[in-house]
Design a protein around this motif. Structure first.
Motif, PDB file in Angstrom:
ATOM      1  N   UNK A  58       3.134  -5.382  19.647  1.00 41.11           N
ATOM      2  CA  UNK A  58       2.053  -5.203  18.687  1.00 41.11           C
ATOM      3  C   UNK A  58       2.585  -4.992  17.270  1.00 41.11           C
ATOM      4  N   UNK A  59       1.682  -5.156  16.294  1.00 41.74           N
ATOM      5  CA  UNK A  59       2.041  -4.955  14.895  1.00 41.74           C
ATOM      6  C   UNK A  59       0.949  -4.155  14.193  1.00 41.74           C
ATOM      7  N   UNK A  60       1.363  -3.107  13.474  1.00 42.10           N
ATOM      8  CA  UNK A  60       0.456  -2.315  12.653  1.00 42.10           C
ATOM      9  C   UNK A  60       1.112  -2.171  11.284  1.00 42.10           C
ATOM     10  N   UNK A  61       0.352  -2.483  10.235  1.00 42.49           N
ATOM     11  CA  UNK A  61       0.853  -2.345   8.871  1.00 42.49           C
ATOM     12  C   UNK A  61      -0.028  -1.340   8.150  1.00 42.49           C
ATOM     13  N   UNK A  62       0.605  -0.338   7.526  1.00 47.11           N
ATOM     14  CA  UNK A  62      -0.114   0.705   6.795  1.00 47.11           C
ATOM     15  C   UNK A  62       0.287   0.622   5.326  1.00 47.11           C
ATOM     16  N   UNK A  63      -0.712   0.418   4.472  1.00 47.02           N
ATOM     17  CA  UNK A  63      -0.492   0.415   3.034  1.00 47.02           C
ATOM     18  C   UNK A  63      -0.943   1.761   2.491  1.00 47.02           C
ATOM     19  N   UNK A  64      -0.051   2.463   1.778  1.00 47.97           N
ATOM     20  CA  UNK A  64      -0.385   3.747   1.170  1.00 47.97           C
ATOM     21  C   UNK A  64      -0.613   3.547  -0.324  1.00 47.97           C
ATOM     22  N   UNK A  65      -1.764   4.010  -0.794  1.00 45.14           N
ATOM     23  CA  UNK A  65      -2.133   3.852  -2.199  1.00 45.14           C
ATOM     24  C   UNK A  65      -2.462   5.220  -2.782  1.00 45.14           C
ATOM     25  N   UNK A  66      -2.349   5.347  -4.069  1.00 43.18           N
ATOM     26  CA  UNK A  66      -2.636   6.636  -4.719  1.00 43.18           C
ATOM     27  C   UNK A  66      -4.121   6.917  -4.820  1.00 43.18           C
ATOM     28  N   UNK A  67      -4.919   5.883  -4.956  1.00 43.06           N
ATOM     29  CA  UNK A  67      -6.371   6.063  -5.054  1.00 43.06           C
ATOM     30  C   UNK A  67      -7.060   4.833  -4.486  1.00 43.06           C
ATOM     31  N   UNK A  68      -8.388   4.915  -4.365  1.00 40.34           N
ATOM     32  CA  UNK A  68      -9.140   3.795  -3.814  1.00 40.34           C
ATOM     33  C   UNK A  68      -8.935   2.571  -4.691  1.00 40.34           C
ATOM     34  N   UNK A  69      -8.533   1.458  -4.092  1.00 35.34           N
ATOM     35  CA  UNK A  69      -8.282   0.246  -4.883  1.00 35.34           C
ATOM     36  C   UNK A  69      -9.576  -0.430  -5.311  1.00 35.34           C
ATOM     37  N   UNK A  70      -9.485  -1.210  -6.351  1.00 35.91           N
ATOM     38  CA  UNK A  70     -10.602  -2.063  -6.749  1.00 35.91           C
ATOM     39  C   UNK A  70     -10.706  -3.176  -5.718  1.00 35.91           C
ATOM     40  N   UNK A  71     -11.908  -3.417  -5.196  1.00 36.03           N
ATOM     41  CA  UNK A  71     -12.097  -4.425  -4.147  1.00 36.03           C
ATOM     42  C   UNK A  71     -12.987  -5.535  -4.660  1.00 36.03           C
ATOM     43  N   UNK A  72     -12.566  -6.760  -4.440  1.00 32.46           N
ATOM     44  CA  UNK A  72     -13.392  -7.928  -4.698  1.00 32.46           C
ATOM     45  C   UNK A  72     -13.614  -8.611  -3.362  1.00 32.46           C
TER      46      UNK A  72
END
Length: 85
Positions: A58-72
């Motif tokens: 299996x594969x799991x990728x976790x992206x850690x960000x400082x705040x909620x990203x702008x989403x389009x």
């Protein structure tokens, strides 16, 4: 911290992973979750996923960000974040 998790797991485990992540994060679309969490919750999520997946399959990728990203979003948004109370 804000995280985005994407995963590709075997069909035998996909429902368990989805159910587990729904307890902690917002479901965005198939195999994608995101949300604001604490450091302790981040560690619990990582530990829970490690117990659920087979690391050699299996594969799991976790992206850690400082705040909620702008989403389009293009097309239909499957589960809008505005639905969260």
């Amino acid at each position: 911290m804000y995280i985005v998790i994407v995963y590709d797991v075997s069909v035998e485990r996909v429902n368990k992973v989805k159910k587990f992540l729904r307890q902690h994060l917002h479901w965005v679309q198939n195999s994608v979750f995101e949300g604001e969490i604490t450091r302790a919750e981040f560690e619990r999520i990582k530990a829970g996923l490690k117990d659920l997946i087979e690391e050699d399959e299996d594969s799991v990728v976790i992206y850690r960000l400082r705040s909620m990203p702008q989403r389009d979003v293009m097309g239909v948004e499957k589960n809008p974040l505005e639905d969260i109370i």
